[in-house]
Design an enzyme around this catalytic site. Structure first.
Site, mmCIF file in Angstrom:
data_model
loop_
_atom_site.group_PDB
_atom_site.id
_atom_site.type_symbol
_atom_site.label_atom_id
_atom_site.label_comp_id
_atom_site.label_asym_id
_atom_site.label_seq_id
_atom_site.Cartn_x
_atom_site.Cartn_y
_atom_site.Cartn_z
ATOM 1 N N CYS A 4 10.523 -34.482 16.260
ATOM 2 C CA CYS A 4 10.594 -34.349 17.723
ATOM 3 C C CYS A 4 9.325 -34.922 18.348
ATOM 4 O O CYS A 4 8.208 -34.507 18.016
ATOM 5 C CB CYS A 4 10.775 -32.881 18.105
ATOM 6 S SG CYS A 4 10.567 -32.577 19.864
ATOM 7 N N CYS A 7 7.136 -32.218 20.060
ATOM 8 C CA CYS A 7 6.481 -31.355 19.062
ATOM 9 C C CYS A 7 5.293 -32.101 18.458
ATOM 10 O O CYS A 7 4.252 -31.496 18.180
ATOM 11 C CB CYS A 7 7.450 -30.931 17.965
ATOM 12 S SG CYS A 7 8.563 -29.582 18.455
ATOM 13 N N ASP A 30 3.407 -38.231 32.378
ATOM 14 C CA ASP A 30 4.504 -39.034 31.847
ATOM 15 C C ASP A 30 4.001 -40.452 31.563
ATOM 16 O O ASP A 30 3.247 -41.032 32.362
ATOM 17 C CB ASP A 30 5.668 -39.079 32.839
ATOM 18 C CG ASP A 30 6.958 -39.559 32.201
ATOM 19 O OD1 ASP A 30 7.879 -38.746 32.044
ATOM 20 O OD2 ASP A 30 7.044 -40.757 31.853
ATOM 21 N N HIS A 46 9.575 -25.367 20.189
ATOM 22 C CA HIS A 46 10.698 -26.304 20.336
ATOM 23 C C HIS A 46 11.942 -25.584 20.858
ATOM 24 O O HIS A 46 12.520 -24.746 20.185
ATOM 25 C CB HIS A 46 11.015 -26.989 19.002
ATOM 26 C CG HIS A 46 12.100 -28.017 19.132
ATOM 27 N ND1 HIS A 46 11.847 -29.316 19.540
ATOM 28 C CD2 HIS A 46 13.447 -27.930 18.978
ATOM 29 C CE1 HIS A 46 12.981 -29.984 19.596
ATOM 30 N NE2 HIS A 46 13.972 -29.161 19.264
ATOM 31 N N ASN A 85 16.255 -32.302 33.008
ATOM 32 C CA ASN A 85 17.522 -32.893 32.595
ATOM 33 C C ASN A 85 18.029 -32.155 31.356
ATOM 34 O O ASN A 85 17.263 -31.893 30.425
ATOM 35 C CB ASN A 85 17.330 -34.377 32.278
ATOM 36 C CG ASN A 85 16.946 -35.175 33.509
ATOM 37 O OD1 ASN A 85 17.430 -34.913 34.605
ATOM 38 N ND2 ASN A 85 16.065 -36.148 33.342
ATOM 39 N N GLY A 91 21.275 -36.705 31.523
ATOM 40 C CA GLY A 91 20.158 -37.655 31.621
ATOM 41 C C GLY A 91 18.975 -37.331 30.733
ATOM 42 O O GLY A 91 17.915 -37.949 30.856
ATOM 43 N N HIS A 96 13.485 -31.996 23.718
ATOM 44 C CA HIS A 96 12.569 -30.839 23.710
ATOM 45 C C HIS A 96 12.403 -30.505 25.189
ATOM 46 O O HIS A 96 11.943 -31.371 25.958
ATOM 47 C CB HIS A 96 11.238 -31.251 23.041
ATOM 48 C CG HIS A 96 10.191 -30.181 22.994
ATOM 49 N ND1 HIS A 96 9.506 -29.873 21.833
ATOM 50 C CD2 HIS A 96 9.685 -29.368 23.950
ATOM 51 C CE1 HIS A 96 8.627 -28.909 22.081
ATOM 52 N NE2 HIS A 96 8.708 -28.588 23.361
ATOM 53 N N HIS A 98 11.726 -30.064 28.857
ATOM 54 C CA HIS A 98 10.573 -30.457 29.664
ATOM 55 C C HIS A 98 10.980 -30.458 31.124
ATOM 56 O O HIS A 98 12.128 -30.726 31.472
ATOM 57 C CB HIS A 98 10.052 -31.839 29.242
ATOM 58 C CG HIS A 98 11.097 -32.898 29.202
ATOM 59 N ND1 HIS A 98 11.981 -33.037 28.153
ATOM 60 C CD2 HIS A 98 11.429 -33.857 30.105
ATOM 61 C CE1 HIS A 98 12.792 -34.050 28.402
ATOM 62 N NE2 HIS A 98 12.495 -34.557 29.581
ATOM 63 N N HIS A 100 10.037 -32.107 34.722
ATOM 64 C CA HIS A 100 9.339 -33.184 35.421
ATOM 65 C C HIS A 100 8.766 -32.612 36.716
ATOM 66 O O HIS A 100 9.502 -31.994 37.497
ATOM 67 C CB HIS A 100 10.294 -34.318 35.801
ATOM 68 C CG HIS A 100 10.964 -34.985 34.643
ATOM 69 N ND1 HIS A 100 10.551 -36.195 34.133
ATOM 70 C CD2 HIS A 100 12.038 -34.632 33.895
ATOM 71 C CE1 HIS A 100 11.332 -36.565 33.141
ATOM 72 N NE2 HIS A 100 12.249 -35.630 32.969
HETATM 73 P P1 5GP Z 1 14.130 -37.158 30.088
HETATM 74 O O1 5GP Z 1 14.848 -38.435 30.394
HETATM 75 O O2 5GP Z 1 14.391 -36.685 28.682
HETATM 76 O O3 5GP Z 1 14.327 -36.078 31.111
HETATM 77 O O4 5GP Z 1 12.579 -37.510 30.210
HETATM 78 C C1 5GP Z 1 11.789 -37.940 29.146
HETATM 79 C C2 5GP Z 1 10.495 -38.410 29.732
HETATM 80 O O5 5GP Z 1 9.543 -38.547 28.691
HETATM 81 C C3 5GP Z 1 10.589 -39.791 30.409
HETATM 82 O O6 5GP Z 1 10.193 -39.663 31.772
HETATM 83 C C4 5GP Z 1 9.630 -40.666 29.590
HETATM 84 O O7 5GP Z 1 8.931 -41.585 30.391
HETATM 85 C C5 5GP Z 1 8.724 -39.640 28.949
HETATM 86 N N1 5GP Z 1 8.160 -40.069 27.682
HETATM 87 C C6 5GP Z 1 8.835 -40.643 26.652
HETATM 88 N N2 5GP Z 1 8.010 -40.860 25.614
HETATM 89 C C7 5GP Z 1 6.782 -40.403 25.993
HETATM 90 C C8 5GP Z 1 5.509 -40.359 25.344
HETATM 91 O O8 5GP Z 1 5.337 -40.760 24.191
HETATM 92 N N3 5GP Z 1 4.469 -39.842 26.041
HETATM 93 C C9 5GP Z 1 4.619 -39.358 27.321
HETATM 94 N N4 5GP Z 1 3.538 -38.885 27.926
HETATM 95 N N5 5GP Z 1 5.808 -39.390 27.966
HETATM 96 C C10 5GP Z 1 6.872 -39.891 27.311
HETATM 97 ZN ZN ZN Z 2 10.150 -30.338 19.899
#
Ligand code: 5GP
Ligand code: ZN
Length: 110
Positions: A4, A7, A30, A46, A85, A91, A96, A98, A100
Site C-alpha cells: 500500500c 502505508c 498531495d 490501514h 473518494n 474515484g 488507503h 484519505h 483531501h
Molecule cells: P484518490 O483519487 O484516491 O482520492 O486520491 C489519491 C491522491 O493521492 C491523488 O490526489 C494523488 O495525486 C495522490 N498521490 C498519489 N501518489 C502519491 C504520492 O506518492 N505522494 C503523495 N504525496 N500523493 C500521492
Molecule cells: Zn495502507
C-alpha cells in the site's frame, strides 16, 4: 500493508511533505495538487475507505476529522473543502482511506 502506497509513506519508506502528524494521523501535501492548497489526511492504520471502517474504528475516523480542523488552523485556511473518494466507482485511486483538504482561489468544481 507492504503493497500500500500510503502505508509505505506512514512507514517512512516513501518520502512525503508532512504537514501534521500524531500517533494516529498523518497529513501531507498531495504530489499532484489540484488546488492552491491540497493536503491529504490519513489514518496511520490501514483502512481502505469509509465502507471498510469497523465498529471500533469509528472513533479514529473522528480523530482524522479533528486533525483536518487542526491542519486548517495550522495552515491558516480561511475556508476549505473536504473530499473522500470511496471505491473505484467513487474515484478512489489509492485504497488507503484519505481525506483531501482543498483550499485557495481555484477550487475544482465537482
Ligand atoms: P484518490 O483519487 O484516491 O482520492 O486520491 C489519491 C491522491 O493521492 C491523488 O490526489 C494523488 O495525486 C495522490 N498521490 C498519489 N501518489 C502519491 C504520492 O506518492 N505522494 C503523495 N504525496 N500523493 C500521492
Ligand atoms: Zn495502507
Amino acid at each position: 500493508m507492504t503493497d500500500c502506497l500510503f502505508c509505505n509513506i506512514v512507514a517512512g519508506n516513501i518520502p512525503c511533505d508532512t504537514v501534521y502528524e500524531d500517533s494516529e494521523v498523518l497529513a501531507f501535501r498531495d504530489i499532484n495538487p489540484k488546488a492552491d492548497t491540497h493536503i491529504l489526511v490519513i489514518p496511520k492504520q490501514h483502512i481502505v475507505n469509509l465502507a471498510d471502517v469497523s465498529e471500533q474504528q469509528w472513533p479514529l475516523v473522528g480523530r482524522v476529522l479533528q486533525s483536518i480542523n487542526k491542519v486548517a488552523q495550522q495552515e491558516s485556511l480561511e475556508g476549505f473543502r473536504v473530499i473522500t473518494n470511496n471505491g473505484e466507482k467513487g474515484g478512489q485511486e489509492v485504497f488507503h482511506m484519505h481525506w483531501h483538504v482543498l483550499a485557495g482561489k481555484n477550487l475544482p468544481g465537482f
